[in-house]
Scaffold this active site. Structure first.
Site, short mmCIF file in Angstrom:
data_model
loop_
_atom_site.label_atom_id
_atom_site.label_comp_id
_atom_site.label_asym_id
_atom_site.label_seq_id
_atom_site.Cartn_x
_atom_site.Cartn_y
_atom_site.Cartn_z
N ASP A 217 0.84 -1.18 0.00
CA ASP A 217 0.00 0.00 0.00
C ASP A 217 0.89 1.24 0.00
O ASP A 217 1.97 1.25 0.60
CB ASP A 217 -0.89 0.02 1.25
CG ASP A 217 -2.07 -0.92 1.11
OD1 ASP A 217 -2.48 -1.16 -0.03
OD2 ASP A 217 -2.55 -1.41 2.14
N ASP B 23 -9.32 -5.56 1.63
CA ASP B 23 -8.05 -6.23 1.32
C ASP B 23 -8.14 -7.75 1.51
O ASP B 23 -7.23 -8.48 1.09
CB ASP B 23 -6.92 -5.71 2.22
CG ASP B 23 -6.58 -4.26 1.94
OD1 ASP B 23 -6.60 -3.88 0.76
OD2 ASP B 23 -6.30 -3.52 2.90
#
Length: 716
Positions: free
Chosen positions: A331, A555
């Site tokens: 990320d 996620d």
């Protein structure tokens, strides 16, 4: 200037709410000192327990050594001699030392587990009866129970100063939580209902306010319970790589057993029949005893190193996969960048002074408590401006920043009845604010704002409405600040052969700019859960192993699909259940360390396997001439070490074989130091250091042992 700049600290009303003082750090102790007498005694006792046939059956190489030891002992009793008893005792010591390596690795884990259990005190949990979402938990009826009585979907009330009794999600309220007992980090963290920071771990302490926690873990199945089981080695399963190596060792052992069995008839035909003691000694030196003895210790120590870094491993396969990862998904926010955009520059429009723009930007940001707003105040300080106290301003009326207005500011009224209004915010909102008041925005504002956006930054406009009318003063350049050293870390990963991909929800232009600054190989912009999944599947379809980190429910699919899925402990239960590792520190950059530890485990195993195979060469030169030099005098030329006698040669090889296991235990536990390099370079280094070392060291060691052995009665 819009006010007299008084160089004092900003008022408390505009400070962020103070947090509770950070409690002293309670980090878990580091690795156990193996040389401590008490710990060493426990490990020796455990190694004796591992002599049980059921334990030895799991390790074929050691099983053969144990069987050989069992055969030589009756032989020594039936035909007593110093040589026979010496060999028999050292064969048993070889098995004991091998078990000691595993016992030491497990002992380190047990010591860590003992410290973890201290966090599992018998806390009294306040279970809410018939509580519903939205109701005031303080008015609900509570029942005092033990953590062991809690079941999934129970609701518990945890107040300031109390310990969270079980793993779960915050479903009502928000509180600062001290997680130092679990993660070792002393700074408290915010846990609140909704969003991606709702997960709490049993054993942590609530420092402020009160929260309602919905229990998600069954008794005995919390993350702490699993971590205790992990570090004790009870739940450690062999990985595919380790299983393959075990099969290789078993095959080599079987081959050499056949060699030794068929050797005796041939030796008898040549008039050089050997005793059981000598044949067993030959077998033990032929088979890869060293790596067979240290294999379990290497695997346990590898997982132990992850535990020391507060990483809970749900699957032993994940450790192996981490060492073979070829694509790393990270990320952007919080991993590559600091997580909050920072003001880095003021750009005044033509005719506006830099200091005037900085003054207006600071005043309009006093009511903006976001990290971005605070960074504007900090940047203005570089111009010598210090935020004033409220009483130092002329009848201020602050306009707080909200997500709806996307602006913040202040209205000032002077004693003569005049005043001014200052605003700072998103370009579209500030432009609309100026135009609604009859002003116009210069074309430079739009052009320069677009340039900031193209560079990967975020433009904010600063405007004022005073006696000169409404107008834009200039632009604040916000940008995601790339963490120091990140580019160098990615360069290391590139040297490892790992491709890095940044995942972000930003637009492609911003993502491209950050990716270039950080030095990642590729990026995925405006990423959705489906996009992440598709990217991972494409990489895996090409035969690559993929690692990913995440903390949100969105996620979870990608974490489940990735070969190494590292979920943050602060994340949602869905993310933690989907991943095969959980980082208790919730530090996304730790994924890089996990990959390095996985590679270190594989390299350690490869290095010691290379050493084990090559160090057998010297033993052949010691034992073969000793066995057959009498029948075939020409073989005496192979006695290149000049060993004293056949008995001392065989004994020296067996003694060295046992002692080298003890000598290599620290290396197996610590691991071979890993430096980023290609597979060819690593192989070359292994052969040069451990291959050559395994070839040379036994020649020296066996000769030194022979010098000592030859002075003993019965070997002269």
């Amino acid at each position: 200037m819009f006010r007299a700049a008084v160089h004092r600290t900003p008022p408390d009303i505009r400070e962020s709410p103070p947090t509770s003082p950070a409690p002293p750090s309670r980090r878990r102790p580091g690795p156990v000192n193996v040389l401590h007498p008490g710990q060493l005694t426990v490990c020796v006792r455990d190694s004796l327990r591992k002599l049980h046939p059921r334990e030895l059956a799991r390790k074929p190489v050691l099983l053969v050594v144990a069987v050989g030891s069992t055969l030589t002992t009756p032989s020594a009793v039936a035909h007593p001699s110093v040589f026979a008893w010496f060999i028999s005792c050292w064969l048993w010591l070889t098995v004991l030392f091998a078990n000691l390596a595993e016992a030491v690795a497990e002992g380190r884990g047990r010591a860590q587990a003992a410290s973890l259990r201290k966090t599992r005190t018998e806390t009294v949990a306040l279970r809410l009866e018939h509580w519903t979402y939205g109701a005031n938990p303080r008015h609900a009826r509570t029942e005092a129970v033990t953590p062991a009585e809690l079941q999934p979907f129970d609701f518990v009330l945890v107040r300031a100063g109390e310990t969270v009794p079980a793993d779960g999600d915050v479903v009502d309220g928000a509180a600062m939580v001290d997680e130092s007992a679990v993660t070792g980090e002393s700074a408290p963290v915010l846990r609140e209902s909704g969003g991606d920071r709702s997960g709490v771990t049993g054993g942590t302490t609530v420092l402020s306010d009160a929260i309602v926690v919905r229990v998600t873990a069954r008794p005995g199945d919390s993350f702490i319970d699993r971590m205790i089981a992990l570090v004790e080695g009870a739940s450690r399963q062999k990985t595919p790589n380790e299983i393959a190596l075990n099969i290789l060792l078993a095959a080599l052992t079987a081959v050499f057993i056949l060699v030794v069995i068929t050797l005796q008839p041939m030796a008898g035909y040549a008039g050089a029949a050997q005793s059981t003691t000598v044949l067993v000694a030959l077998l033990v030196t032929l088979i890869p005893t060293t790596i067979g003895a240290l294999l379990s210790a290497i695997g346990i120590a590898g997982m132990d190193r992850l535990v020391q870094r507060n990483v809970l491993v749900m699957s032993g396969r994940a450790v192996e996969a981490a060492g073979d990862v070829s694509t790393l998904l990270l990320d952007k926010t919080g991993t590559i960048t600091l997580g909050n955009r920072q003001a880095v520059a003021f750009t005044p429009l033509p005719g506006v002074d830099h200091t005037k723009l900085a003054d207006a930007a600071q005043l309009s940001s006093l009511a903006d408590t976001t990290p971005e707003g605070r960074s504007v105040v900090a940047l203005a300080a570089r111009y010598g401006l210090t935020a004033p106290r409220e009483e130092e301003l002329s009848n201020p009326r602050f306009v707080e920043f909200t997500a709806r207005t996307r602006m913040s500011g202040v209205n000032l009224t002077w004693s003569n009845g005049t005043g001014c209004a200052i605003r700072k915010g998103a370009a579209a909102q500030v432009t609309a604010w100026v135009e609604q008041r009859g002003g116009s925005v210069p074309p430079e504002a739009a052009q320069w704002s677009a340039a900031v956006a193209v560079s990967g930054g975020t433009p904010l406009l600063v405007a004022v409405h005073d006696w000169d009318g409404p107008r834009v003063l200039g632009i604040i350049h916000l940008k995601d600040v790339v963490k120091d050293g990140v580019r160098e870390r990615f360069e290391e990963l590139r040297r490892m052969g790992i491709r890095t991909v940044m995942i972000t929800g930003d637009n492609p232009l911003t993502a491209k700019a950050i990716a270039e600054e950080a030095g990642v190989d590729d990026f995925l912009a405006e990423a959705t859960p489906e996009d992440k999944m598709a990217l991972i599947k494409r990489e895996q379809a090409g035969g690559k192993l993929v690692a990913m980190t995440g903390d949100g429910t969105n996620d979870a699919p990608a974490l489940a699909q990735a070969d190494v899925g590292v979920a943050m402990n602060t994340g949602t239960s869905a993310a933690k259940e989907a991943g095969n590792m959980v980082d208790l520190d919730s530090n996304p950059t730790k994924l890089i360390e996990i990959v390095e530890i996985g590679k270190q485990l594989l390299i350690t195993r490869g290095a010691l396997t290379t050493f084990s195979i090559t160090n057998d060469v010297a033993k052949y030169f010691a034992i073969i001439p000793a066995m057959f030099a009498t029948a075939y005098p020409g073989l005496d030329k192979l006695n290149v070490m000049g060993l004293h006698s056949p008995q001392s040669a065989i004994t020296s090889a067996i003694v060295f074989n046992a002692l080298i296991i003890i000598a290599l235990i620290p290396l197996a536990l610590r691991g071979v130091r890993y430096k980023p390099a290609s597979a060819e370079d690593l192989l070359r280094r292994n052969l040069a250091v451990y291959g050559l070392g395994g070839l040379v060291l036994p020649f020296v060691g066996i000769k030194l042992v022979d010098v000592v052995i030859s002075t003993l009665p019965g070997f002269g």
